[in-house]
Design a protein around this motif. Structure first.
Motif, PDB file in Angstrom:
ATOM      1  N   LEU A 107       0.821  -1.217   0.000  1.00 35.87           N
ATOM      2  CA  LEU A 107       0.000   0.000   0.000  1.00 35.87           C
ATOM      3  C   LEU A 107       0.854   1.266   0.000  1.00 35.87           C
ATOM      4  O   LEU A 107       0.434   2.292  -0.536  1.00 35.87           O
ATOM      5  CB  LEU A 107      -0.948   0.003   1.203  1.00 35.87           C
ATOM      6  N   SER A 108       2.055   1.187   0.568  1.00 38.78           N
ATOM      7  CA  SER A 108       2.933   2.365   0.597  1.00 38.78           C
ATOM      8  C   SER A 108       3.394   2.769  -0.804  1.00 38.78           C
ATOM      9  O   SER A 108       3.857   3.894  -1.013  1.00 38.78           O
ATOM     10  CB  SER A 108       4.138   2.122   1.503  1.00 38.78           C
ATOM     11  N   LEU A 109       3.255   1.872  -1.765  1.00 36.30           N
ATOM     12  CA  LEU A 109       3.621   2.169  -3.152  1.00 36.30           C
ATOM     13  C   LEU A 109       2.500   2.883  -3.904  1.00 36.30           C
ATOM     14  O   LEU A 109       2.670   3.238  -5.064  1.00 36.30           O
ATOM     15  CB  LEU A 109       3.972   0.870  -3.889  1.00 36.30           C
ATOM     16  N   THR A 110       1.366   3.061  -3.246  1.00 31.82           N
ATOM     17  CA  THR A 110       0.176   3.619  -3.889  1.00 31.82           C
ATOM     18  C   THR A 110      -0.231   4.938  -3.242  1.00 31.82           C
ATOM     19  O   THR A 110       0.376   5.385  -2.271  1.00 31.82           O
ATOM     20  CB  THR A 110      -1.008   2.632  -3.782  1.00 31.82           C
ATOM     21  N   ASP A 111      -1.302   5.527  -3.776  1.00 32.47           N
ATOM     22  CA  ASP A 111      -1.861   6.760  -3.220  1.00 32.47           C
ATOM     23  C   ASP A 111      -3.111   6.495  -2.383  1.00 32.47           C
ATOM     24  O   ASP A 111      -3.944   7.368  -2.216  1.00 32.47           O
ATOM     25  CB  ASP A 111      -2.230   7.730  -4.355  1.00 32.47           C
ATOM     26  N   VAL A 112      -3.247   5.303  -1.848  1.00 28.05           N
ATOM     27  CA  VAL A 112      -4.431   4.940  -1.070  1.00 28.05           C
ATOM     28  C   VAL A 112      -4.478   5.755   0.222  1.00 28.05           C
ATOM     29  O   VAL A 112      -3.469   5.902   0.911  1.00 28.05           O
ATOM     30  CB  VAL A 112      -4.431   3.425  -0.763  1.00 28.05           C
ATOM     31  N   ALA A 113      -5.662   6.277   0.532  1.00 30.83           N
ATOM     32  CA  ALA A 113      -5.859   7.113   1.722  1.00 30.83           C
ATOM     33  C   ALA A 113      -5.668   6.306   3.004  1.00 30.83           C
ATOM     34  O   ALA A 113      -5.847   5.088   3.027  1.00 30.83           O
ATOM     35  CB  ALA A 113      -7.259   7.724   1.692  1.00 30.83           C
ATOM     36  N   GLU A 114      -5.324   7.012   4.083  1.00 30.97           N
ATOM     37  CA  GLU A 114      -5.038   6.375   5.369  1.00 30.97           C
ATOM     38  C   GLU A 114      -6.204   5.564   5.914  1.00 30.97           C
ATOM     39  O   GLU A 114      -5.995   4.493   6.474  1.00 30.97           O
ATOM     40  CB  GLU A 114      -4.638   7.418   6.413  1.00 30.97           C
ATOM     41  N   ASP A 115      -7.441   6.052   5.781  1.00 27.37           N
ATOM     42  CA  ASP A 115      -8.562   5.297   6.347  1.00 27.37           C
ATOM     43  C   ASP A 115      -8.734   3.959   5.620  1.00 27.37           C
ATOM     44  O   ASP A 115      -9.013   2.940   6.245  1.00 27.37           O
ATOM     45  CB  ASP A 115      -9.854   6.102   6.372  1.00 27.37           C
ATOM     46  N   SER A 116      -8.542   3.937   4.316  1.00 25.69           N
ATOM     47  CA  SER A 116      -8.603   2.671   3.579  1.00 25.69           C
ATOM     48  C   SER A 116      -7.470   1.750   3.997  1.00 25.69           C
ATOM     49  O   SER A 116      -7.665   0.536   4.148  1.00 25.69           O
ATOM     50  CB  SER A 116      -8.526   2.912   2.073  1.00 25.69           C
ATOM     51  N   ARG A 117      -6.282   2.295   4.218  1.00 19.07           N
ATOM     52  CA  ARG A 117      -5.141   1.487   4.665  1.00 19.07           C
ATOM     53  C   ARG A 117      -5.437   0.844   6.021  1.00 19.07           C
ATOM     54  O   ARG A 117      -5.139  -0.326   6.242  1.00 19.07           O
ATOM     55  CB  ARG A 117      -3.880   2.334   4.777  1.00 19.07           C
ATOM     56  N   GLY A 118      -6.033   1.619   6.916  1.00 14.27           N
ATOM     57  CA  GLY A 118      -6.377   1.095   8.233  1.00 14.27           C
ATOM     58  C   GLY A 118      -7.400  -0.026   8.155  1.00 14.27           C
ATOM     59  O   GLY A 118      -7.261  -1.058   8.829  1.00 14.27           O
ATOM     60  N   HIS A 119      -8.435   0.160   7.335  1.00 11.48           N
ATOM     61  CA  HIS A 119      -9.452  -0.880   7.161  1.00 11.48           C
ATOM     62  C   HIS A 119      -8.829  -2.150   6.600  1.00 11.48           C
ATOM     63  O   HIS A 119      -9.123  -3.259   7.063  1.00 11.48           O
ATOM     64  CB  HIS A 119     -10.566  -0.403   6.236  1.00 11.48           C
ATOM     65  N   HIS A 138     -13.165  -1.133  -1.843  1.00  8.92           N
ATOM     66  CA  HIS A 138     -12.962   0.014  -2.727  1.00  8.92           C
ATOM     67  C   HIS A 138     -12.093   1.023  -1.994  1.00  8.92           C
ATOM     68  O   HIS A 138     -12.292   1.281  -0.802  1.00  8.92           O
ATOM     69  CB  HIS A 138     -14.297   0.622  -3.142  1.00  8.92           C
ATOM     70  N   LEU A 139     -11.139   1.570  -2.704  1.00  9.39           N
ATOM     71  CA  LEU A 139     -10.119   2.405  -2.087  1.00  9.39           C
ATOM     72  C   LEU A 139     -10.359   3.887  -2.327  1.00  9.39           C
ATOM     73  O   LEU A 139     -10.669   4.294  -3.445  1.00  9.39           O
ATOM     74  CB  LEU A 139      -8.745   2.027  -2.652  1.00  9.39           C
ATOM     75  N   ALA A 140     -10.176   4.652  -1.267  1.00  8.79           N
ATOM     76  CA  ALA A 140     -10.180   6.102  -1.396  1.00  8.79           C
ATOM     77  C   ALA A 140      -8.759   6.525  -1.746  1.00  8.79           C
ATOM     78  O   ALA A 140      -7.790   6.015  -1.190  1.00  8.79           O
ATOM     79  CB  ALA A 140     -10.624   6.755  -0.096  1.00  8.79           C
ATOM     80  N   ASN A 141      -8.646   7.459  -2.676  1.00 11.08           N
ATOM     81  CA  ASN A 141      -7.352   7.963  -3.106  1.00 11.08           C
ATOM     82  C   ASN A 141      -6.955   9.120  -2.202  1.00 11.08           C
ATOM     83  O   ASN A 141      -7.748  10.023  -1.956  1.00 11.08           O
ATOM     84  CB  ASN A 141      -7.449   8.423  -4.564  1.00 11.08           C
ATOM     85  N   ALA A 142      -5.725   9.102  -1.709  1.00  7.67           N
ATOM     86  CA  ALA A 142      -5.251  10.155  -0.805  1.00  7.67           C
ATOM     87  C   ALA A 142      -5.292  11.524  -1.479  1.00  7.67           C
ATOM     88  O   ALA A 142      -5.590  12.527  -0.845  1.00  7.67           O
ATOM     89  CB  ALA A 142      -3.846   9.843  -0.315  1.00  7.67           C
ATOM     90  N   ARG A 143      -5.021  11.577  -2.749  1.00  8.08           N
ATOM     91  CA  ARG A 143      -5.021  12.871  -3.458  1.00  8.08           C
ATOM     92  C   ARG A 143      -6.434  13.416  -3.597  1.00  8.08           C
ATOM     93  O   ARG A 143      -6.641  14.602  -3.656  1.00  8.08           O
ATOM     94  CB  ARG A 143      -4.399  12.712  -4.833  1.00  8.08           C
ATOM     95  N   ALA A 144      -7.412  12.503  -3.687  1.00 10.56           N
ATOM     96  CA  ALA A 144      -8.796  12.936  -3.868  1.00 10.56           C
ATOM     97  C   ALA A 144      -9.501  13.174  -2.543  1.00 10.56           C
ATOM     98  O   ALA A 144     -10.593  13.714  -2.515  1.00 10.56           O
ATOM     99  CB  ALA A 144      -9.564  11.880  -4.670  1.00 10.56           C
ATOM    100  N   ALA A 145      -8.887  12.758  -1.433  1.00 13.37           N
ATOM    101  CA  ALA A 145      -9.535  12.903  -0.132  1.00 13.37           C
ATOM    102  C   ALA A 145      -9.617  14.377   0.258  1.00 13.37           C
ATOM    103  O   ALA A 145      -8.678  15.137   0.065  1.00 13.37           O
ATOM    104  CB  ALA A 145      -8.753  12.118   0.928  1.00 13.37           C
ATOM    105  N   PRO A 146     -10.759  14.803   0.811  1.00 14.86           N
ATOM    106  CA  PRO A 146     -10.914  16.204   1.201  1.00 14.86           C
ATOM    107  C   PRO A 146     -10.005  16.542   2.386  1.00 14.86           C
ATOM    108  O   PRO A 146      -9.735  15.697   3.239  1.00 14.86           O
ATOM    109  CB  PRO A 146     -12.386  16.304   1.598  1.00 14.86           C
ATOM    110  N   ILE A 147      -9.560  17.760   2.430  1.00 13.72           N
ATOM    111  CA  ILE A 147      -8.698  18.237   3.507  1.00 13.72           C
ATOM    112  C   ILE A 147      -9.573  18.915   4.562  1.00 13.72           C
ATOM    113  O   ILE A 147     -10.428  19.736   4.234  1.00 13.72           O
ATOM    114  CB  ILE A 147      -7.637  19.232   2.977  1.00 13.72           C
ATOM    115  N   GLY A 148      -9.306  18.573   5.818  1.00  9.84           N
ATOM    116  CA  GLY A 148      -9.990  19.240   6.911  1.00  9.84           C
ATOM    117  C   GLY A 148     -11.211  18.572   7.273  1.00  9.84           C
ATOM    118  O   GLY A 148     -12.047  18.588   7.941  1.00  9.84           O
TER     119      GLY A 148
END
Length: 140
Positions: free
Chosen positions: A27-39, A130-140
């Motif tokens: 997963l560290s090789l990808t842009d997967v968001a942290e919450d998806s990584r945790g799940h 299904h994976l959330a993309n870290a770049r697409a994840a909203p900030i804040g």
């Protein structure tokens, strides 16, 4: 990006940690968001723990991980039998300090989780997320 790996680990408790480490490295090789990584870390940990706990004594824990853009596929197999009465739609046990919460957690966190039919002495749990993309994840 597509990343995949197949491994066969011994049926011992340390294999749960090894499988989780392999998944987090991929997963560290990808842009997967942290919450998806945790799940996904919980999903592979619970599936592997069940394979270690319930597999036949001489079985290995066979794992396939495929990360393909917006979906992660996890397959965890072993020699043994599909749980009877404690399927993926089971409720969490009360209190949470007792065993039996792995499959309900998997069902709650995965987009799909099914036992796949195979040879009579083989169990294969197929999980998709299904994976959330870290770049697409909203900030804040």
């Amino acid at each position: 990006m597509r990343v995949s790996m197949t491994l066969s680990l011994p049926r011992e408790p340390s294999s749960v940690t090894r499988a989780r480490h392999v998944l987090t490295t991929l997963l560290s090789l990808t842009d997967v968001a942290e919450d998806s990584r945790g799940h996904l870390a919980v999903l592979i940990s619970e599936a592997c723990a069940n394979a270690v706990l319930h597999g036949d004594p001489d079985s290995t824990v066979d794992i396939t991980i495929v990360i393909d853009d917006a979906v992660c596929l996890l397959e965890v197999g072993n020699r043994g039998s599909i749980p009877n009465g404690g399927g993926l739609d089971a409720e969490l046990p009360a209190p949470l300090t007792v065993g039996g919460r792995g499959l309900p957690l998997i069902a709650a966190l995965a987009d799909t989780a099914v036992f796949v039919a195979g040879p009579p002495d083989h169990v294969l749990l197929r999980i998709t997320k299904h994976l959330a993309n870290a770049r697409a994840a909203p900030i804040g």
